[in-house]
Design a protein around this motif. Structure first.
Motif, PDB file in Angstrom:
ATOM      1  N   THR A 192      24.857 -56.484  10.710  1.00 37.32           N
ATOM      2  CA  THR A 192      24.835 -55.110  10.732  1.00 37.32           C
ATOM      3  C   THR A 192      25.246 -54.785   9.386  1.00 37.32           C
ATOM      4  O   THR A 192      26.227 -55.044   8.789  1.00 37.32           O
ATOM      5  N   LEU A 193      24.454 -53.750   8.708  1.00 34.12           N
ATOM      6  CA  LEU A 193      24.586 -53.345   7.454  1.00 34.12           C
ATOM      7  C   LEU A 193      24.772 -51.790   7.642  1.00 34.12           C
ATOM      8  O   LEU A 193      23.889 -51.020   8.348  1.00 34.12           O
TER       9      LEU A 193
ATOM     10  N   TRP B   6      16.974 -52.401   1.463  1.00 35.30           N
ATOM     11  CA  TRP B   6      16.746 -53.535   2.533  1.00 35.30           C
ATOM     12  C   TRP B   6      15.960 -54.610   1.714  1.00 35.30           C
ATOM     13  O   TRP B   6      16.376 -56.097   1.887  1.00 35.30           O
ATOM     14  N   ASP B   7      14.729 -54.277   1.138  1.00 35.56           N
ATOM     15  CA  ASP B   7      13.956 -55.184   0.380  1.00 35.56           C
ATOM     16  C   ASP B   7      14.614 -55.902  -0.721  1.00 35.56           C
ATOM     17  O   ASP B   7      14.569 -57.597  -0.472  1.00 35.56           O
ATOM     18  N   ARG B   8      15.640 -55.545  -1.494  1.00 30.57           N
ATOM     19  CA  ARG B   8      16.078 -56.262  -2.509  1.00 30.57           C
ATOM     20  C   ARG B   8      17.198 -57.132  -1.892  1.00 30.57           C
ATOM     21  O   ARG B   8      17.566 -58.311  -2.143  1.00 30.57           O
ATOM     22  N   PHE B   9      17.929 -56.613  -0.647  1.00 30.71           N
ATOM     23  CA  PHE B   9      18.476 -57.453   0.009  1.00 30.71           C
ATOM     24  C   PHE B   9      18.003 -58.778   0.517  1.00 30.71           C
ATOM     25  O   PHE B   9      18.569 -59.660   0.430  1.00 30.71           O
TER      26      PHE B   9
ATOM     27  N   ALA C  63      24.716 -58.480   0.395  1.00 35.29           N
ATOM     28  CA  ALA C  63      25.100 -57.143   1.012  1.00 35.29           C
ATOM     29  C   ALA C  63      25.913 -56.473   0.004  1.00 35.29           C
ATOM     30  O   ALA C  63      25.899 -55.289  -0.226  1.00 35.29           O
ATOM     31  N   PHE C  64      26.991 -57.228  -0.480  1.00 30.58           N
ATOM     32  CA  PHE C  64      27.929 -56.418  -1.367  1.00 30.58           C
ATOM     33  C   PHE C  64      27.365 -56.428  -2.915  1.00 30.58           C
ATOM     34  O   PHE C  64      27.760 -55.458  -3.679  1.00 30.58           O
ATOM     35  N   ARG C  65      26.144 -57.101  -3.143  1.00 28.19           N
ATOM     36  CA  ARG C  65      25.568 -57.284  -4.441  1.00 28.19           C
ATOM     37  C   ARG C  65      24.535 -56.187  -4.787  1.00 28.19           C
ATOM     38  O   ARG C  65      24.539 -55.810  -5.711  1.00 28.19           O
TER      39      ARG C  65
ATOM     40  N   TRP D 258      25.166 -50.627  -0.154  1.00 32.75           N
ATOM     41  CA  TRP D 258      25.253 -50.856   1.104  1.00 32.75           C
ATOM     42  C   TRP D 258      26.721 -50.394   1.327  1.00 32.75           C
ATOM     43  O   TRP D 258      27.403 -50.471   0.507  1.00 32.75           O
ATOM     44  N   GLY D 259      27.280 -49.956   2.507  1.00 36.70           N
ATOM     45  CA  GLY D 259      28.538 -49.659   2.756  1.00 36.70           C
ATOM     46  C   GLY D 259      29.505 -50.809   2.815  1.00 36.70           C
ATOM     47  O   GLY D 259      28.854 -51.984   2.809  1.00 36.70           O
ATOM     48  N   ALA D 260      30.765 -50.599   2.999  1.00 39.37           N
ATOM     49  CA  ALA D 260      31.806 -51.863   2.832  1.00 39.37           C
ATOM     50  C   ALA D 260      31.855 -52.565   4.019  1.00 39.37           C
ATOM     51  O   ALA D 260      32.218 -53.710   3.976  1.00 39.37           O
TER      52      ALA D 260
END
Length: 356
Positions: free
Chosen positions: A22-23, A91-94, A168-170, A188-190
């Motif tokens: 979950t993001l 999302w693609d970059r994630f 997700a954090f980067r 993305w959120g924390a």
């Protein structure tokens, strides 16, 4: 979202490294929340617009105030809309970054990752009460040929979880510079959740995930902060849209930003009804499971060629007839007689007027 196999998906996939991820969207301002005391502050206080920055009420989950900003003037509607407009790119970059981190963790050259493994996923987008999209996804590690290959020995759920959380954090996306709003960095959120999907043992199982996904997909617009299910043709349509004031403000922000040339590629006016979000509700990678084209072909074959016992199928066209049925013919004749009589009366009235 096939997690157990079937539909040309082998059952062995349930034993591969899989995560339920979950993001979330970042915060764009304080909103009312349910289930606990809403923004309690002993000292009280107000924002620069003179509104209280505390609430203290325990709102019910179905309260109309849940998800609404404490101060609409403090809320960053511009960032909210632009985040929606760039969510698919984020999302693609994630996904790309997860692949790179997996390769680095395994001691591989990043460009060689596809020779050893494949990252497959199925993703669902869900609108929250605050009208921000969250992403829920089943992420799976396969071998290089997808469904037909087992992942390499180094591909574990722990390794996949670490890569997902770090990425997700980067990852981030920078918006095009705008004279009106400047340049924004979107992330993305924390709150990031990545739980292993286990065939046996503790943790969410396949049935639970299937239930989650069904809930997210079937959520109605009235249950969330979504917009409308139809496009808005003009700015005037925003005022009459059946949405709350918070969603209406997001629509107006879409319309306003959509008129700026630097944001034209985002097509914010065309997607104002979805608050700037252009992605599909349900998407998947090609290798995750069977394709939609195969499912459509199978459905068409089933509808057109399945033979039922003792069923009589008419496969030939023949001329049956044309024109009115007897009852419809009598009605049509009566209407024609009435029209003819009306024309006669009008002609007689015209002649009487000429004589006078």
């Amino acid at each position: 979202m096939r997690a157990l196999g079937g539909k040309n998906v082998p059952e062995s996939v349930r034993h591969r490294p899989r995560l339920f991820v979950t993001l979330t969207a970042p915060s764009f301002g304080s909103v009312h929340r349910a289930g606990e005391q809403c923004h309690p502050r002993r000292a009280g206080g107000t924002c620069e617009h003179g509104r209280h920055i505390h609430c203290g009420t325990v709102h019910a989950s179905d309260s109309p105030v849940v998800g609404q900003p404490l101060c609409p003037d403090c809320y960053d509607y511009t960032a909210h809309v632009l985040w929606h407009g760039h969510a698919s790119k984020l999302w693609d970059r994630f996904v790309i970054d997860v692949r790179r981190r997996l390769a680095s963790s395994a001691g591989l050259v990043q460009s060689h990752f596809a020779r050893y493994a494949r990252l497959s996923f199925a993703r669902v987008a869900e609108y929250q009460k605050r009208a921000a999209v969250h992403v829920h996804a089943v992420v799976r590690l396969d071998g290089p040929n997808g469904l037909d290959d087992e992942p390499p020995a180094w591909g574990t759920a722990e390794l996949l979880s670490g890569a997902v959380r770090a990425s997700a954090f980067r990852v981030m996306v920078r918006t095009t510079h705008s004279p009106a709003v400047g340049e924004m960095t979107l992330r993305w959120g924390a709150q990031v959740d990545a739980r292993p999907l286990l065939a046996d043992g503790d943790g969410p199982d396949d049935d639970a995930v299937a239930a989650y996904v069904a809930k997210y997909v079937t959520k109605g617009a009235t249950d969330t902060g979504a917009g409308t299910d139809y496009p808005l043709a003009t700015e005037g349509d925003i005022a009459s849209a059946p949405v709350n004031d918070h969603v209406r403000s997001l629509m107006r922000t879409c319309w306003s930003l959509g008129g700026l040339p630097e944001f034209e590629p985002l097509r914010l006016r065309a997607w104002a009804h979805t608050l700037g979000y252009r992605g599909h509700i349900l998407t998947k990678s090609r290798a995750y499971s069977t394709t939609y084209a195969v499912l459509r072909a199978e459905r068409a074959r089933h509808a057109g060629y399945v033979e039922l016992p003792d069923a009589i199928t008419e496969r030939q066209w023949r001329y049956v007839g044309s024109g009115h049925t007897p009852g419809a013919a009598r009605i049509a004749a009566g209407i024609a007689d009435g029209l003819a009589e009306s024309r006669c009366l009008a002609l007689e009235a015209q002649r009487e007027g000429e004589r006078l």
